[in-house]
Design a protein around this motif. Structure first.
Motif, PDB file in Angstrom:
ATOM      1  N   ALA A   1      90.579 -24.477   8.150  1.00 28.80           N
ATOM      2  CA  ALA A   1      90.711 -24.606   9.515  1.00 28.80           C
ATOM      3  C   ALA A   1      90.617 -25.327  10.665  1.00 28.80           C
ATOM      4  CB  ALA A   1      88.249 -24.225   9.146  1.00 28.80           C
ATOM      5  N   VAL A   2      91.336 -26.446   9.560  1.00 27.98           N
ATOM      6  CA  VAL A   2      91.801 -28.080  10.278  1.00 27.98           C
ATOM      7  C   VAL A   2      92.584 -27.444  11.198  1.00 27.98           C
ATOM      8  CG1 VAL A   2      92.305 -30.017  10.246  1.00 27.98           C
ATOM      9  CG2 VAL A   2      90.027 -29.354   9.259  1.00 27.98           C
ATOM     10  N   VAL A   3      93.726 -26.625   9.824  1.00 28.76           N
ATOM     11  CA  VAL A   3      94.662 -26.651  10.486  1.00 28.76           C
ATOM     12  C   VAL A   3      95.085 -25.541  11.910  1.00 28.76           C
ATOM     13  CG1 VAL A   3      97.361 -24.597  10.387  1.00 28.76           C
ATOM     14  CG2 VAL A   3      96.075 -26.132   8.416  1.00 28.76           C
ATOM     15  N   VAL A   4      94.407 -24.277  11.542  1.00 28.89           N
ATOM     16  CA  VAL A   4      94.299 -23.524  12.583  1.00 28.89           C
ATOM     17  C   VAL A   4      93.002 -23.925  14.036  1.00 28.89           C
ATOM     18  CG1 VAL A   4      91.879 -22.009  12.535  1.00 28.89           C
ATOM     19  CG2 VAL A   4      94.339 -20.706  13.120  1.00 28.89           C
ATOM     20  N   ASN A   5      92.507 -24.879  13.942  1.00 31.02           N
ATOM     21  CA  ASN A   5      91.875 -25.416  14.919  1.00 31.02           C
ATOM     22  C   ASN A   5      93.072 -26.826  15.658  1.00 31.02           C
ATOM     23  OD1 ASN A   5      90.705 -28.065  14.143  1.00 31.02           O
ATOM     24  ND2 ASN A   5      88.908 -27.242  13.242  1.00 31.02           N
ATOM     25  N   THR A   6      93.713 -26.775  14.969  1.00 32.04           N
ATOM     26  CA  THR A   6      94.890 -27.631  15.319  1.00 32.04           C
ATOM     27  C   THR A   6      95.651 -26.999  16.878  1.00 32.04           C
ATOM     28  OG1 THR A   6      94.240 -29.760  13.529  1.00 32.04           O
ATOM     29  CG2 THR A   6      96.076 -29.599  15.159  1.00 32.04           C
ATOM     30  N   ILE A   7      95.949 -26.048  15.585  1.00 34.57           N
ATOM     31  CA  ILE A   7      96.827 -25.217  16.775  1.00 34.57           C
ATOM     32  C   ILE A   7      96.759 -24.711  17.664  1.00 34.57           C
ATOM     33  CG2 ILE A   7      98.187 -23.082  16.562  1.00 34.57           C
ATOM     34  CD1 ILE A   7      99.727 -24.408  14.571  1.00 34.57           C
TER      35      ILE A   7
ATOM     36  N   ILE B   1      93.168 -16.398   8.883  1.00 31.92           N
ATOM     37  CA  ILE B   1      92.147 -15.594   8.298  1.00 31.92           C
ATOM     38  C   ILE B   1      92.458 -15.251   7.239  1.00 31.92           C
ATOM     39  CG2 ILE B   1      91.478 -12.898   9.292  1.00 31.92           C
ATOM     40  CD1 ILE B   1      92.567 -13.228  11.580  1.00 31.92           C
ATOM     41  N   LEU B   2      93.732 -15.477   6.175  1.00 31.30           N
ATOM     42  CA  LEU B   2      93.705 -14.070   4.798  1.00 31.30           C
ATOM     43  C   LEU B   2      93.071 -15.781   3.890  1.00 31.30           C
ATOM     44  CD1 LEU B   2      97.155 -13.147   4.866  1.00 31.30           C
ATOM     45  CD2 LEU B   2      95.247 -11.544   4.740  1.00 31.30           C
ATOM     46  N   TYR B   3      93.142 -16.676   4.496  1.00 29.45           N
ATOM     47  CA  TYR B   3      92.981 -17.834   3.437  1.00 29.45           C
ATOM     48  C   TYR B   3      91.496 -18.117   3.372  1.00 29.45           C
ATOM     49  CZ  TYR B   3      96.599 -18.988   0.399  1.00 29.45           C
ATOM     50  OH  TYR B   3      97.696 -19.754  -0.797  1.00 29.45           O
ATOM     51  N   ILE B   4      91.221 -18.203   4.933  1.00 28.78           N
ATOM     52  CA  ILE B   4      89.717 -18.639   5.027  1.00 28.78           C
ATOM     53  C   ILE B   4      88.766 -17.681   4.222  1.00 28.78           C
ATOM     54  CG2 ILE B   4      87.802 -18.705   6.997  1.00 28.78           C
ATOM     55  CD1 ILE B   4      90.138 -20.209   8.681  1.00 28.78           C
ATOM     56  N   ALA B   5      89.321 -15.771   4.234  1.00 30.04           N
ATOM     57  CA  ALA B   5      88.153 -14.954   3.790  1.00 30.04           C
ATOM     58  C   ALA B   5      89.368 -15.116   2.240  1.00 30.04           C
ATOM     59  CB  ALA B   5      89.184 -13.123   4.434  1.00 30.04           C
ATOM     60  N   LEU B   6      89.746 -14.962   2.179  1.00 28.62           N
ATOM     61  CA  LEU B   6      89.913 -15.517  -0.012  1.00 28.62           C
ATOM     62  C   LEU B   6      88.774 -16.107   0.024  1.00 28.62           C
ATOM     63  CD1 LEU B   6      92.019 -17.960  -1.389  1.00 28.62           C
ATOM     64  CD2 LEU B   6      93.213 -16.364  -0.262  1.00 28.62           C
ATOM     65  N   SER B   7      88.982 -17.495   0.230  1.00 29.11           N
ATOM     66  CA  SER B   7      87.612 -18.565  -0.014  1.00 29.11           C
ATOM     67  C   SER B   7      86.729 -18.624   0.020  1.00 29.11           C
ATOM     68  CB  SER B   7      88.118 -19.454   1.092  1.00 29.11           C
ATOM     69  OG  SER B   7      89.223 -20.348   0.624  1.00 29.11           O
TER      70      SER B   7
ATOM     71  N   PHE C   1     104.113 -25.144  -1.345  1.00 23.09           N
ATOM     72  CA  PHE C   1     103.511 -26.576  -1.606  1.00 23.09           C
ATOM     73  C   PHE C   1     104.520 -27.121   0.260  1.00 23.09           C
ATOM     74  CE2 PHE C   1     103.132 -30.563  -2.802  1.00 23.09           C
ATOM     75  CZ  PHE C   1     101.876 -30.410  -2.426  1.00 23.09           C
ATOM     76  N   ALA C   2     106.122 -26.538  -0.206  1.00 24.21           N
ATOM     77  CA  ALA C   2     107.142 -27.564   1.193  1.00 24.21           C
ATOM     78  C   ALA C   2     106.418 -26.754   2.362  1.00 24.21           C
ATOM     79  CB  ALA C   2     108.322 -27.589   0.686  1.00 24.21           C
ATOM     80  N   THR C   3     105.810 -25.761   2.532  1.00 23.72           N
ATOM     81  CA  THR C   3     106.399 -24.786   3.661  1.00 23.72           C
ATOM     82  C   THR C   3     104.880 -24.608   4.345  1.00 23.72           C
ATOM     83  OG1 THR C   3     106.961 -23.058   2.665  1.00 23.72           O
ATOM     84  CG2 THR C   3     108.794 -24.941   3.553  1.00 23.72           C
ATOM     85  N   MET C   4     103.957 -24.338   3.882  1.00 25.94           N
ATOM     86  CA  MET C   4     102.859 -24.188   4.339  1.00 25.94           C
ATOM     87  C   MET C   4     101.838 -24.660   4.898  1.00 25.94           C
ATOM     88  SD  MET C   4     102.284 -20.731   3.415  1.00 25.94           S
ATOM     89  CE  MET C   4     100.725 -20.222   2.823  1.00 25.94           C
ATOM     90  N   PRO C   5     101.483 -24.454   6.550  1.00 26.43           N
ATOM     91  CA  PRO C   5     101.498 -25.270   7.064  1.00 26.43           C
ATOM     92  C   PRO C   5      99.463 -26.379   6.253  1.00 26.43           C
ATOM     93  CG  PRO C   5     100.552 -23.365   7.737  1.00 26.43           C
ATOM     94  CD  PRO C   5     101.731 -23.333   7.009  1.00 26.43           C
ATOM     95  N   TYR C   6      98.297 -25.750   5.662  1.00 24.16           N
ATOM     96  CA  TYR C   6      98.105 -26.245   5.299  1.00 24.16           C
ATOM     97  C   TYR C   6      98.045 -28.030   4.056  1.00 24.16           C
ATOM     98  CZ  TYR C   6      97.490 -23.477   1.122  1.00 24.16           C
ATOM     99  OH  TYR C   6      97.677 -22.370  -0.280  1.00 24.16           O
ATOM    100  N   THR C   7      99.699 -27.480   3.227  1.00 25.95           N
ATOM    101  CA  THR C   7      99.743 -28.476   3.284  1.00 25.95           C
ATOM    102  C   THR C   7     100.689 -29.179   3.734  1.00 25.95           C
ATOM    103  OG1 THR C   7     101.611 -27.137   1.683  1.00 25.95           O
ATOM    104  CG2 THR C   7      99.928 -27.025   0.145  1.00 25.95           C
TER     105      THR C   7
ATOM    106  N   ILE D   1     104.398 -19.438  16.596  1.00 29.60           N
ATOM    107  CA  ILE D   1     104.284 -20.090  15.301  1.00 29.60           C
ATOM    108  C   ILE D   1     102.625 -20.281  15.260  1.00 29.60           C
ATOM    109  CG2 ILE D   1     103.438 -21.944  13.705  1.00 29.60           C
ATOM    110  CD1 ILE D   1     106.565 -23.145  15.865  1.00 29.60           C
ATOM    111  N   GLY D   2     101.929 -20.394  16.281  1.00 31.25           N
ATOM    112  CA  GLY D   2     100.255 -20.084  16.341  1.00 31.25           C
ATOM    113  C   GLY D   2      99.694 -18.964  15.526  1.00 31.25           C
ATOM    114  N   ILE D   3     100.442 -17.793  15.925  1.00 29.54           N
ATOM    115  CA  ILE D   3      99.474 -16.239  15.741  1.00 29.54           C
ATOM    116  C   ILE D   3      99.880 -16.327  14.105  1.00 29.54           C
ATOM    117  CG2 ILE D   3     100.645 -13.713  15.802  1.00 29.54           C
ATOM    118  CD1 ILE D   3     101.491 -15.145  19.322  1.00 29.54           C
ATOM    119  N   ILE D   4     101.449 -16.289  14.147  1.00 32.08           N
ATOM    120  CA  ILE D   4     101.830 -16.589  12.518  1.00 32.08           C
ATOM    121  C   ILE D   4     101.053 -17.246  11.723  1.00 32.08           C
ATOM    122  CG2 ILE D   4     103.719 -17.156  10.484  1.00 32.08           C
ATOM    123  CD1 ILE D   4     105.642 -16.777  13.123  1.00 32.08           C
ATOM    124  N   VAL D   5     100.274 -18.293  11.797  1.00 34.49           N
ATOM    125  CA  VAL D   5      99.371 -19.086  11.554  1.00 34.49           C
ATOM    126  C   VAL D   5      97.777 -18.495  11.592  1.00 34.49           C
ATOM    127  CG1 VAL D   5      98.057 -21.415  11.153  1.00 34.49           C
ATOM    128  CG2 VAL D   5     100.763 -21.286  11.533  1.00 34.49           C
ATOM    129  N   ILE D   6      97.580 -18.230  12.007  1.00 29.01           N
ATOM    130  CA  ILE D   6      96.399 -17.274  12.601  1.00 29.01           C
ATOM    131  C   ILE D   6      96.565 -16.628  11.599  1.00 29.01           C
ATOM    132  CG2 ILE D   6      95.518 -15.587  14.160  1.00 29.01           C
ATOM    133  CD1 ILE D   6      95.855 -17.239  16.312  1.00 29.01           C
TER     134      ILE D   6
END
Lengths: 77, 537
Positions: B370-376, B133-139, B253-259, B124-129
């Motif tokens: 960033a909070v999601v990935v550092n928790t993982i 990366i994609l989301y932090i980059a686009l932000s 919204f129902a399944t993405m880790p950051y929500t 799960i951690g690998i998938i979240v990573i």
């Protein structure tokens, strides 16, 4: 088997019903070609009002059911 | 170049940044434990949490990417936008209320407990990573583009500045600071989009003016696949494609880790439900505004942008953007089209509010991921799996270290983004939803969901979705083409499947089949993590 409450299915009907009805009307009578029509039915209704109404239903009716259940429990005890 | 730095724009953005620092400072005073850092001490009310949910969920992929896509292909995407907002209430009863009842700390907790396997945290951690990366980059791309609009500086320097700002913001605040700031950011970004949309609608003379401006820019914009062959674009040329665009972001919204992690931060289940109402209210208003800006951006740029005006009105919108790209060294300049449309208004107050809103939307998303990935990594991997004493004793330090590293990786990707911001978000959505969504939704609602199904679906669908997206993107030229179009049909345009969205139903079917073929889970576990959690959601 766990099963979502009835209000969940009503919400789904509003959301997917809106989308399917919209696609049908666009494909058949080309409703989107009426000037400004698509702004009203996709933007104002489908994007803003419909999800808002469903999200209200999902907390209002759940809370009402909980309150009813709590009152019944109190009466029994 | 006809553009110069405007002090009004800078002043408005400065006010926003000062507000971020003040809220961050006071939140930091309240940051006392790891639970505060990861899930804001579970004491957020419905309005704050709902607004934080909205600003975290919506990223530059919405604010810049949606108008950019409309600009590029001349298709309004309104049904897709409806699907995103409509996915919010669905999440209330599908996952949010049940997960709040369960009250975990990390996104991976539910999977490890429901399927009885701590090792799931690795995968799960690998998938979240990948998603992070994609989301932090686009932000960071989004923030840098707004910084270009504010300070008229080269993109790379803007990117460095925004990365440093985000690092300070995330590394020092944690979930408390990001929650309070994200709530404020939701107000700023929604207000910004609405103000910009009203200004454009006003300039064009109302909805009718908007309708005809869009029609002038794109003569086929109001067509559907029923008008074939006169469709707006190849990517919206079939009903399969239209329905595909509807579902790409729908279940995120129902399944993405950051929500999902923001369902953990509320006080109770009632607050979790109500917070989604507030989120939907702000989200709907935000998207209506973006839709209006998106369909008019080409017209606005060609008619009113200072660069087009300086050239005597003989430039196309694409040429204006190319000039901006050349001046500032921007990699994916189409993402700048929305900002350029507002620049065209020639109103520094509106542009200033928009830029503050743009920074808000990007900062809150980068912070959320960033909070999601550092928790993982700092909690799930280091403490739970590797049993690191150091990480257990100093969770906040390691959490910050991980956030710092991922912001740095995001920065490197953002220097030359591999795709438009909306494409990056669509990719992240599909990869995460098809591999982890079935386990989350069916784990809650289906007693028969098994550990083997969780493992196989997570591994197979992660690989399939990555390969499919990359092959379509790199070999066939666009991720919206079905990745085997050339092999199966001998035509790269045979089947349009946006972001390989077919992987979501395939993931659910695979999960169900494997579950039915493997040993059912223990009754006690099913009762605790399935039946009890979904009772009276």
């Amino acid at each position: 088997m766990p099963w979502p409450p009835k209000v969940f299915w009503v919400g789904l009907l509003i959301i997917y019903g809106t989308a399917v009805l919209g696609w049908l009307l666009e494909a058949t009578v080309k409703i989107q070609k009426i000037p400004t029509a698509q702004i009203w039915y996709t933007s104002i209704w489908a994007t803003f009002l419909a999800p808002l109404i469903v999200s209200w239903m999902y907390f209002y009716f759940m809370e009402r059911a909980e309150a009813k259940k709590a009152a019944e429990k109190k009466e029994v005890s | 170049m006809a553009e110069s730095v405007d002090p009004v724009v800078i002043a408005i953005v400065a006010i926003y940044l000062i507000a971020v620092v003040v809220i961050g400072y006071y939140s930091r005073v309240r940051l006392k434990s790891a639970v505060d850092y990861y899930v804001a001490g579970r004491r957020l009310g419905s309005v704050v949490n709902g607004l934080a949910l909205q600003s975290t969920y919506f990223s530059p992929a919405s604010m810049l990417g949606l108008p950019a896509y409309i600009f590029l292909i001349g298709y309004p995407f309104w049904w897709g936008m409806m699907a995103i907002v409509a996915g919010m209430p669905i999440a209330t009863l599908l996952t949010a209320a049940a997960l709040r009842k369960y009250a975990p700390v990390s996104f991976a907790d539910y999977y490890a407990d429901r399927f009885g396997d701590e090792r799931l945290r690795w995968w799960i951690g690998i998938i979240v990573i990948v998603g992070s990366i994609l989301y932090i980059a686009l932000s960071l791309v989004g923030m840098a583009l707004f910084m270009v609009a504010i300070l008229k500086m080269p993109y790379l320097i803007a990117l460095i500045i925004t990365t440093v700002i985000t690092m300070f913001y995330v590394v020092y605040g944690g979930m408390i600071a990001t929650s309070w700031n994200a709530a404020m950011q939701a107000v700023v970004m929604t207000f910004a989009a609405i103000i910009a949309a009203i200004a454009i609608v006003w300039q064009l003379g109302g909805f009718e003016g908007v309708y005809y401006a869009a029609l002038k820019s794109y003569p086929k914009i109001w067509n559907t696949p029923a008008d074939a062959p006169d469709v707006p674009h190849l990517l919206s040329s079939t009903w399969i494609a239209v329905i595909g665009w509807f579902f790409v972001w729908h279940y995120g919204f129902a399944t993405m880790p950051y929500t999902v992690v923001r369902f953990f931060t509320t006080m109770d289940i009632k607050t979790a439900r109500r917070s989604i109402f507030w989120c939907t209210l702000a989200a709907g208003a935000f998207y209506v505004a973006l839709q209006l800006i998106g369909i008019t951006s080409k017209y606005m740029i060609e008619k009113y942008h200072p660069i087009a005006v300086a050239a005597g009105g003989n430039m196309t919108a694409t040429q204006v953007l190319a000039t901006i790209q050349k001046t500032y060294g921007i990699g994916t300049v189409t993402d700048y089209s929305m900002i350029a449309a507002v620049e065209a208004l020639g109103n520094p107050v509106v542009l200033g509010i928009l830029c503050a809103g743009g920074l808000a939307v990007a900062m809150s998303t980068a912070a959320g991921w960033a909070v999601v990935v550092n928790t993982i990594i700092a909690r799930d991997w280091m403490v739970k799996l590797l049993k690191s004493k150091k990480a257990e004793e100093r969770p906040i330090f390691y959490g910050r270290l991980v956030a710092f590293i991922f912001l740095l990786i995001g920065f490197i990707v953002a220097i030359q983004p591999p795709a438009l911001v909306l494409d990056l978000s669509g990719w992240a959505f599909i990869v995460v939803i098809c591999s982890l969504g079935p386990g989350l939704v069916l784990g809650l609602w289906w007693k028969r969901a098994t550990r083997a199904a969780m493992w196989i679906t997570a591994i197979v669908m992660f690989i399939v979705s990555m390969v499919a997206w990359l092959r379509a993107h790199l070999v066939l030229g666009h991720h919206a083409r079905f990745f085997l179009d050339d092999i199966l049909f001998g035509n790269p345009n045979a089947l349009i499947t946006p972001h390989q969205v077919w992987t979501i139903p395939v993931g659910f079917i695979l999960f169900i089949i494997i579950s039915l073929l493997t040993k059912p889970p223990e009754e006690e576990r099913v009762q605790k993590y399935c039946v009890e959690l979904t009772k009276e959601v």
